[in-house]
Write a protein that holds these residues in place. Structure first.
Motif, mmCIF file in Angstrom:
data_model
loop_
_atom_site.group_PDB
_atom_site.id
_atom_site.type_symbol
_atom_site.label_atom_id
_atom_site.label_comp_id
_atom_site.label_asym_id
_atom_site.label_seq_id
_atom_site.Cartn_x
_atom_site.Cartn_y
_atom_site.Cartn_z
ATOM 1 N N HIS A 224 103.341 -37.463 -20.806
ATOM 2 C CA HIS A 224 104.216 -36.425 -19.604
ATOM 3 C C HIS A 224 103.386 -35.996 -18.419
ATOM 4 O O HIS A 224 103.739 -36.300 -17.335
ATOM 5 N N ARG A 225 102.117 -35.621 -18.812
ATOM 6 C CA ARG A 225 101.309 -35.040 -17.814
ATOM 7 C C ARG A 225 100.708 -36.224 -16.918
ATOM 8 O O ARG A 225 100.796 -35.929 -15.674
ATOM 9 N N GLY A 226 100.385 -37.382 -17.487
ATOM 10 C CA GLY A 226 100.129 -38.506 -16.533
ATOM 11 C C GLY A 226 101.274 -39.070 -15.708
ATOM 12 O O GLY A 226 101.313 -39.156 -14.416
ATOM 13 N N GLU A 227 102.479 -39.228 -16.184
ATOM 14 C CA GLU A 227 103.569 -39.269 -15.535
ATOM 15 C C GLU A 227 103.864 -38.352 -14.369
ATOM 16 O O GLU A 227 104.052 -38.696 -12.936
ATOM 17 N N ALA A 228 103.780 -37.166 -14.593
ATOM 18 C CA ALA A 228 103.935 -36.154 -13.371
ATOM 19 C C ALA A 228 102.817 -36.231 -12.312
ATOM 20 O O ALA A 228 103.150 -36.304 -11.259
ATOM 21 N N GLU A 229 101.759 -36.348 -12.917
ATOM 22 C CA GLU A 229 100.698 -36.502 -11.920
ATOM 23 C C GLU A 229 100.898 -37.759 -11.086
ATOM 24 O O GLU A 229 100.526 -37.536 -9.528
ATOM 25 N N VAL A 230 101.021 -38.745 -11.658
ATOM 26 C CA VAL A 230 101.228 -40.118 -10.916
ATOM 27 C C VAL A 230 102.454 -39.943 -9.664
ATOM 28 O O VAL A 230 102.333 -40.354 -8.458
ATOM 29 N N ARG A 231 103.487 -39.354 -10.282
ATOM 30 C CA ARG A 231 104.757 -38.893 -9.404
ATOM 31 C C ARG A 231 104.133 -38.292 -8.127
ATOM 32 O O ARG A 231 104.501 -38.319 -6.888
ATOM 33 N N SER A 232 103.327 -37.234 -8.551
ATOM 34 C CA SER A 232 102.913 -36.065 -7.465
ATOM 35 C C SER A 232 102.290 -36.759 -6.493
ATOM 36 O O SER A 232 102.190 -36.784 -5.298
ATOM 37 N N ARG A 233 101.069 -37.446 -6.933
ATOM 38 C CA ARG A 233 100.016 -38.199 -6.289
ATOM 39 C C ARG A 233 100.784 -39.240 -5.535
ATOM 40 O O ARG A 233 100.304 -39.570 -4.255
ATOM 41 N N SER A 234 101.462 -39.870 -5.976
ATOM 42 C CA SER A 234 101.996 -41.189 -5.183
ATOM 43 C C SER A 234 103.070 -40.702 -4.138
ATOM 44 O O SER A 234 102.997 -41.502 -3.129
ATOM 45 N N SER A 235 103.610 -39.465 -4.462
ATOM 46 C CA SER A 235 104.436 -39.116 -3.141
ATOM 47 C C SER A 235 103.559 -38.882 -2.088
ATOM 48 O O SER A 235 104.059 -38.970 -0.640
ATOM 49 N N VAL A 236 102.461 -38.097 -2.332
ATOM 50 C CA VAL A 236 101.560 -37.769 -1.328
ATOM 51 C C VAL A 236 101.034 -38.925 -0.494
ATOM 52 O O VAL A 236 100.989 -38.904 0.456
ATOM 53 N N ALA A 237 100.531 -39.945 -1.438
ATOM 54 C CA ALA A 237 100.107 -41.143 -0.769
ATOM 55 C C ALA A 237 101.004 -41.896 -0.027
ATOM 56 O O ALA A 237 100.628 -42.642 1.044
#
Length: 591
Positions: A224-237
């Motif tokens: 769950h943490r990995g999915e949340a981090e990916v969504r957060s960082r991909s939005s920034v990217a």
């Protein structure tokens, strides 16, 4: 928010002002670079004098050196002022944890508090960084836009179309970013909390053969943490990628529109180079504005979490100015001095009540912990709080010491009301030995001192009083032996006695002990009781002890018997043996 930001700025105004000035200079250097490059290409296009072009090349080379040098200076200043602001908030937060956490309406685990100290503080401070950077980039955009308008207003206005689109896009996209960042942060806290719980309960996990279940739970949380981090960082990217693409779109428009102007002689190659140079930097402002909008929301959520944590303390207490000691030698902290007014003559507990928070149905309710408790403790006496399991003995002691906030009632020290027990009930007035002592991965000596200043003779006497000298003689490095995480290299009884030595070395007026007999054999317990009796008879120290052991009750000057959070008996051992069934049952248990 504005008040908090202003208080942060006031913590290091001079350094922040210098940082702002250097940032403005760094932001405006591309303006000079663009003008020099324009001169070089125009000189080559229109065949200016070679000396003039050479001087412009020298100036450009100097700018190429000056820009990274200024950037290095700004980075050094930025990483000087930012840690000071973070340290200020963290110091105040930790100070609150030490002084006032018992008064909080929202009790939180140490792991959750660590998450606030580690994650929420930088999110809070970052809003200051975004504000001062916008000032420098705003100055650049205003000056650059004026220069571009003076060269060709049509090309300038058309060029800003993709920049305006970027502002709209980033504002729309960043509106969801705080939620994504918050979810990633909450997921990280959940993983950290689970790891802490697993380390703390490793024996329980092994006994119940739950290793696979525990690992499965941790793996799920990590996913769950990995999915949340990916969504957060991909939005920034994604936002950054669109922003970068708009630069090339702007350059393409300059080239397309400028081509006709070049043919008419209204737009030179140097002008195109200047426009291209400024476009590379102009996008920083809309991006920074977008970051500021999203950072403001992220900071507001971080502040809300911090505010909820320290409630009822005002959030402004986290930006209260104080030294942070990040540079230079650390201050020497002397032991607090005992003044005459602090010498205990009489401790009075009047009508003290406390309610636990519990879950009922869909909400939280308060259930009684202790109710209307009153008793007195005279100087040089030994008072024992006793009762069956769940009677509220430890709760009563913690409320008296300010580790929990009383719902009603007051505490008086020598007839004077104690306004803030959590701050007042500390050495040299009060020493506390909890039921489960906390030891650190340091030497045994440092665990006894725990910041207290004492000579070797005082350490030796405290260890002797706690019956630890025979054990220390068997340790490889004596009092300098590292005890390991949470005292892992010591037995349970040794951990308890280290905490007793920690209490004795402070020579406090009142010694509060929760369950003296925990993990102690009868012989060691008897030795410590004899030491307590000697210190008590000297008249300098008073003892308030939670215990259900007959040996302890027999030595008491006064017994306070609890049942279901209420006093059912208060008097001498002889009196309560006759009048209180609870005390009689405990006392007769030794027969």
């Amino acid at each position: 928010m504005r008040t908090l930001v202003w208080k942060l700025i006031r913590h290091a105004p001079a350094t922040l002002a210098i940082t702002l000035f250097v940032w403005i200079a760094l932001s405006c250097l591309p303006i000079v670079t663009g003008i020099v490059q324009q001169g070089i290409f125009d000189g080559l296009q229109f065949k200016s004098e070679i000396q003039h072009v050479v001087l412009l090349f020298v100036a450009l080379a100097a700018l190429r050196v000056l820009q990274p040098a200024t950037a290095v200076l700004w980075i050094w200043l930025h990483h000087t002022v930012e840690p000071h602001m973070e340290a200020l908030v963290r110091t105040n937060l930790v100070q609150w944890v030490m002084d006032e956490s018992g008064r909080s309406k929202n009790q939180q685990t140490p792991i959750a508090l660590l998450g606030h100290v580690r994650d929420d503080v930088p999110l809070f401070v970052d809003i200051v960084n975004e504000w001062y950077r916008i000032v420098g980039e705003g100055v650049f955009v205003v000056v650059a836009f004026a220069i571009m308008l003076a060269i060709d207003a049509t090309v300038t206005i058309v060029t800003f179309v993709p920049l305006a689109a970027v502002v709209v896009f980033t504002h729309w996209k960043r509106a969801r970013l705080p939620d994504l960042v918050g979810r990633a942060r909450d997921a990280t806290v959940a993983v950290t909390k689970t790891i802490g719980d697993l380390f703390a309960g490793v024996t329980t996990v092994k006994v119940f053969d739950a290793e696979e279940d525990a690992l499965r739970r941790l793996t799920t949380l990590n996913a769950h943490r990995g999915e949340a981090e990916v969504r957060s960082r991909s939005s920034v990217a994604w936002i950054e990628a669109i922003s970068e693409a708009s630069i090339y779109g702007g350059k393409g428009l300059v080239l397309l529109i400028g081509a006709g102007a070049m043919l008419d002689g209204r737009f030179s190659v140097g002008d195109f180079i200047l426009f291209s140079t400024y476009l590379d930097w102009m996008l920083d402002l809309p991006r920074r504005l977008g970051r500021l909008l999203s950072q403001r929301k992220v900071s507001e959520k971080a502040i809300a979490r911090l505010k909820e944590t320290i409630d009822p303390e005002p959030i402004t207490s986290l930006v209260r100015d104080r030294p942070t000691h990040l540079t230079g030698p650390l201050p020497v902290i002397a032991n607090p001095r005992l003044v005459d007014e602090d010498r205990l003559e009489l401790l009075e507990v009047r009508n003290l009540s406390f309610r636990h928070q519990a879950t009922a149905g869909d909400g939280l309710v308060r259930v009684p912990g202790i109710t209307d408790v009153s008793f007195t403790v005279a100087r040089g006496s030994l008072t024992v709080i006793t009762g069956p399991v769940g009677a509220g003995k430890s709760t009563l002691l913690e409320v008296v010491l300010g580790l929990r906030q009383a719902a009603e009632g007051d505490i008086y020290w020598n007839g004077i009301k104690v306004a803030a027990p959590s701050r007042f009930m500390t050495p040299p007035r009060v020493a506390y030995r909890p039921q489960t002592p906390a030891l650190f991965s340091e030497s045994l000596r440092d665990n006894v001192l725990l910041g207290w200043t004492a000579d070797d003779a005082a350490v030796h006497e405290a260890l002797r009083s706690a019956s630890l000298l025979p054990d220390i003689a068997q340790l490889e490095n004596g009092v300098e032996t590292l005890v390991g995480p949470r005292g892992a290299r010591l037995s349970g009884g040794q951990v308890q006695r280290v905490s007793v030595a920690r209490m004795f070395i402070r020579n406090c007026q009142l010694n509060a002990i929760d369950d003296l007999s925990n993990a102690l054999d009868h012989e060691t317990e008897a030795e410590i009781l004899r030491t307590i009796g000697g210190r008590q008879r000297s008249g300098d120290e008073t003892f308030l002890i939670v215990s259900h052991r007959p040996q302890v009750l027999e030595r008491a000057d006064q017994i306070v018997a609890l049942e279901e959070g209420r006093i059912v008996g208060c008097g001498t051992p002889a009196e309560l043996r006759e009048s209180c069934s609870i005390v009689r049952a405990i006392m007769e248990d030794v027969r």
